[in-house]
Design a protein around this motif. Structure first.
Motif, mmCIF file in Angstrom:
data_model
loop_
_atom_site.group_PDB
_atom_site.id
_atom_site.type_symbol
_atom_site.label_atom_id
_atom_site.label_comp_id
_atom_site.label_asym_id
_atom_site.label_seq_id
_atom_site.Cartn_x
_atom_site.Cartn_y
_atom_site.Cartn_z
ATOM 1 N N PHE A 156 4.880 -2.509 8.853
ATOM 2 C CA PHE A 156 4.551 -1.105 9.082
ATOM 3 C C PHE A 156 5.699 -0.225 8.593
ATOM 4 O O PHE A 156 5.491 0.826 7.997
ATOM 5 N N ASP A 157 6.927 -0.673 8.862
ATOM 6 C CA ASP A 157 8.134 -0.076 8.280
ATOM 7 C C ASP A 157 8.739 -1.102 7.342
ATOM 8 O O ASP A 157 8.973 -2.256 7.742
ATOM 9 N N PHE A 158 8.994 -0.719 6.112
ATOM 10 C CA PHE A 158 9.509 -1.657 5.124
ATOM 11 C C PHE A 158 10.982 -1.951 5.404
ATOM 12 O O PHE A 158 11.755 -1.046 5.738
ATOM 13 N N PRO A 159 11.415 -3.208 5.294
ATOM 14 C CA PRO A 159 12.814 -3.551 5.592
ATOM 15 C C PRO A 159 13.769 -3.038 4.529
ATOM 16 O O PRO A 159 13.373 -2.690 3.419
ATOM 17 N N ALA A 161 14.145 -3.304 -5.516
ATOM 18 C CA ALA A 161 15.349 -4.127 -5.354
ATOM 19 C C ALA A 161 15.008 -5.490 -4.761
ATOM 20 O O ALA A 161 15.533 -6.526 -5.200
ATOM 21 N N ILE A 162 14.110 -5.518 -3.765
ATOM 22 C CA ILE A 162 13.732 -6.780 -3.132
ATOM 23 C C ILE A 162 12.951 -7.660 -4.098
ATOM 24 O O ILE A 162 13.147 -8.884 -4.149
ATOM 25 N N GLU A 163 12.079 -7.070 -4.888
ATOM 26 C CA GLU A 163 11.355 -7.834 -5.903
ATOM 27 C C GLU A 163 12.326 -8.501 -6.875
ATOM 28 O O GLU A 163 12.156 -9.673 -7.240
ATOM 29 N N GLU A 164 13.351 -7.760 -7.292
ATOM 30 C CA GLU A 164 14.316 -8.297 -8.246
ATOM 31 C C GLU A 164 15.166 -9.403 -7.626
ATOM 32 O O GLU A 164 15.399 -10.442 -8.240
ATOM 33 N N GLN A 165 15.620 -9.196 -6.391
ATOM 34 C CA GLN A 165 16.481 -10.186 -5.740
ATOM 35 C C GLN A 165 15.744 -11.480 -5.416
ATOM 36 O O GLN A 165 16.310 -12.566 -5.512
ATOM 37 N N ALA A 201 0.870 -1.180 0.000
ATOM 38 C CA ALA A 201 0.000 0.000 0.000
ATOM 39 C C ALA A 201 0.905 1.228 0.000
ATOM 40 O O ALA A 201 1.756 1.372 0.886
ATOM 41 N N TYR A 202 0.750 2.101 -0.979
ATOM 42 C CA TYR A 202 1.584 3.292 -1.097
ATOM 43 C C TYR A 202 0.984 4.392 -0.233
ATOM 44 O O TYR A 202 -0.139 4.845 -0.451
ATOM 45 N N LEU A 247 3.564 -1.463 3.950
ATOM 46 C CA LEU A 247 3.249 -0.039 3.857
ATOM 47 C C LEU A 247 4.468 0.673 3.289
ATOM 48 O O LEU A 247 5.522 0.722 3.917
ATOM 49 N N ILE A 248 4.329 1.217 2.091
ATOM 50 C CA ILE A 248 5.454 1.746 1.324
ATOM 51 C C ILE A 248 5.358 3.269 1.209
ATOM 52 O O ILE A 248 4.341 3.794 0.746
ATOM 53 N N THR A 249 6.405 3.962 1.645
ATOM 54 C CA THR A 249 6.487 5.409 1.442
ATOM 55 C C THR A 249 7.338 5.680 0.208
ATOM 56 O O THR A 249 7.926 4.764 -0.381
ATOM 57 N N SER A 250 7.445 6.939 -0.161
ATOM 58 C CA SER A 250 8.233 7.291 -1.346
ATOM 59 C C SER A 250 9.698 6.878 -1.177
ATOM 60 O O SER A 250 10.369 6.494 -2.141
ATOM 61 N N GLU A 251 10.201 6.924 0.054
ATOM 62 C CA GLU A 251 11.589 6.532 0.303
ATOM 63 C C GLU A 251 11.801 5.023 0.177
ATOM 64 O O GLU A 251 12.921 4.558 -0.037
ATOM 65 N N ASP A 252 10.710 4.251 0.326
ATOM 66 C CA ASP A 252 10.818 2.794 0.288
ATOM 67 C C ASP A 252 10.751 2.208 -1.115
ATOM 68 O O ASP A 252 11.053 1.028 -1.305
#
Length: 428
Positions: A353-356, A392-396, A258-259, A381-386
């Motif tokens: 709640f905070d993305f790793p 990167a995590i999707e690709e790895q 969720a953005y 929960l994804i912010t603009s910084e995440d």
């Protein structure tokens, strides 16, 4: 790290207050029904297996010993191929002690999972093992069963040395002469990628130097970085390699994001609570301070929740974990302290709640749901910084984390139980 037999320790009892990680909201949710205990529960699940038969229930020749077993309710939840794609072996095929078999069956462990099929006979043979398998597929049983089988209760010395401690503490006990490990024949390292990281590998090698030279080493993990390969080349003798992971992602866990802005996170979490059918959830934050603040916010919203982090006293962490596992609360807020070696089968939802920051942490976090091949849901929960970390995590992990839909199909993460008569369904 599993390395000794210990003396029985009495139960720990303590008072509960707001400071010990257990916060309760005004509107207490319905009581959580814990899942039937199944594979991967760890040492506690098999503790009694090494003891003598209870209440004079000695096994005589010709006894139908299975008739005397106290079996838990059968677990009829759907399971993924991670745990069902077996060769068809039975636990009885491994010539285990009768008492150990009784303990296995009474815990509800019906048949070996793939990692157990591959690992148990090799471990019993005394050969070194390097095993890679997904979280929640029965790795604990893969080494605990042969460990318990090989312990000789007549010998009064540490044989496989089951100690729960940090490597530094174990080394301290060895150097002080409290733990005499010179006759230890087996050392097991679960979560080997962490134990053999830069932080611990020197301590581990120091511990190994005190063991018998012909000791057996078993390594288990979901990920094996280069540090593990270096250790294996140095210390393992022609190890038997098991790799049941063609990819890192976990089957049975549906992943969404969720953005949101930082200020929208609590509102978004409240919406998820109201719309999802949560049996139990684990909510991850990236710092201890944020864990306590979020736990307080959740109670203000009217939901009961516990929290746990590394700065809490160990006795409080133990109580929180025990009570959450027993279903006394629906939600647990925590740091990455809770990402490894934790098996709570009632958890069907994990919320970041905070993305790793990295793929390894993400993998271990979402692995807290969907235990032993069951269904689970991961919400990020994804912010603009995440957004860069997300890509990167999707690709790895070679996975696709999709935008959260307005309505999530409950069949993706809510298991249906069927009565033995087959005439009744009830949501888990």
């Amino acid at each position: 790290m599993a390395t000794a037999r210990t003396e029985n320790v009495g139960p720990m009892v303590m008072g509960l207050n707001k400071q010990n990680g257990q916060l309760r909201g005004q509107n207490k949710p319905p009581a959580v029904q814990p899942a039937p205990q199944s594979q991967g529960k760890g040492l506690g699940a098999l503790q009694k297996a090494g003891g003598a038969p209870q209440d004079g229930g000695g096994i005589k020749f010709g006894d139908d010993w299975k008739k005397s077993l106290l079996l838990p309710p059968k677990d009829n939840r759907v399971k993924t191929s991670d745990v069902t794609a077996t060769k068809g072996n039975e636990f009885e095929d491994y010539c285990l002690k009768r008492e150990l078999l009784m303990g296995i069956f009474e815990m509800g462990w019906e048949k070996p999972s793939p990692i157990q099929e591959e690992s148990i006979p090799i471990a019993l043979s005394g050969r070194d093992i390097l095993a890679r398998a997904k979280n929640g597929t029965g790795k604990s049983g893969a080494y605990l069963i042969p460990l318990l089988e090989r312990i000789d209760l007549k010998k009064d010395h540490i044989q496989v040395h089951v100690v729960i401690a940090t490597p530094g503490r174990i080394l301290d006990l060895i150097k002080k002469g409290v733990a005499k490990v010179d006759r230890v024949q087996m050392i097991v390292m679960d979560e080997a990628d962490k134990l053999l990281s830069q932080d611990f590998v020197v301590l581990i090698e120091d511990i190994i130097s005190f063991l018998a030279k012909n000791r057996q080493i078993l390594l288990y993990s979901a990920t094996f970085p280069i540090s593990v390969q270096k250790f294996m080349a140095k210390h393992l003798q022609k190890p038997y390699e098991i790799n049941l992971m063609e990819e890192l992602t976990l089957k049975g866990i549906t992943q969404f994001y969720a953005y949101v802005t930082e200020r929208q996170k609590v509102h978004c979490l409240n919406t998820l609570f109201s719309r999802l059918q949560i049996n139990q959830s684990i909510i991850f934050c990236n710092s201890t301070q944020r864990v306590e603040l979020l736990a307080k916010k959740i109670t203000q919203l009217g939901y009961s929740c516990f929290y746990i982090h590394a700065k809490m006293m160990q006795e409080y962490r133990n109580r929180v974990f025990h009570d959450f596992r027993n279903g006394l609360c629906r939600n647990l807020v925590c740091t990455d302290l809770f990402t490894r070696g934790i098996d709570i089968q009632a958890v069907n939802v994990v919320i970041n709640f905070d993305f790793p920051k990295n793929a390894e942490t993400y993998l271990h976090r979402i692995g807290r749901s969907g235990r032993f091949g069951h269904l689970g849901l991961a919400i990020n929960l994804i912010t603009s910084e995440d957004r860069f970390n997300l890509k990167a995590i999707e690709e790895q992990l070679v996975t696709d984390i999709k935008p959260i839909p307005s309505s999530i199909d409950k069949s993706l993460y809510v298991a249906e139980y069927h009565s033995s008569a087959g005439d009744e369904n009830r949501p888990f």
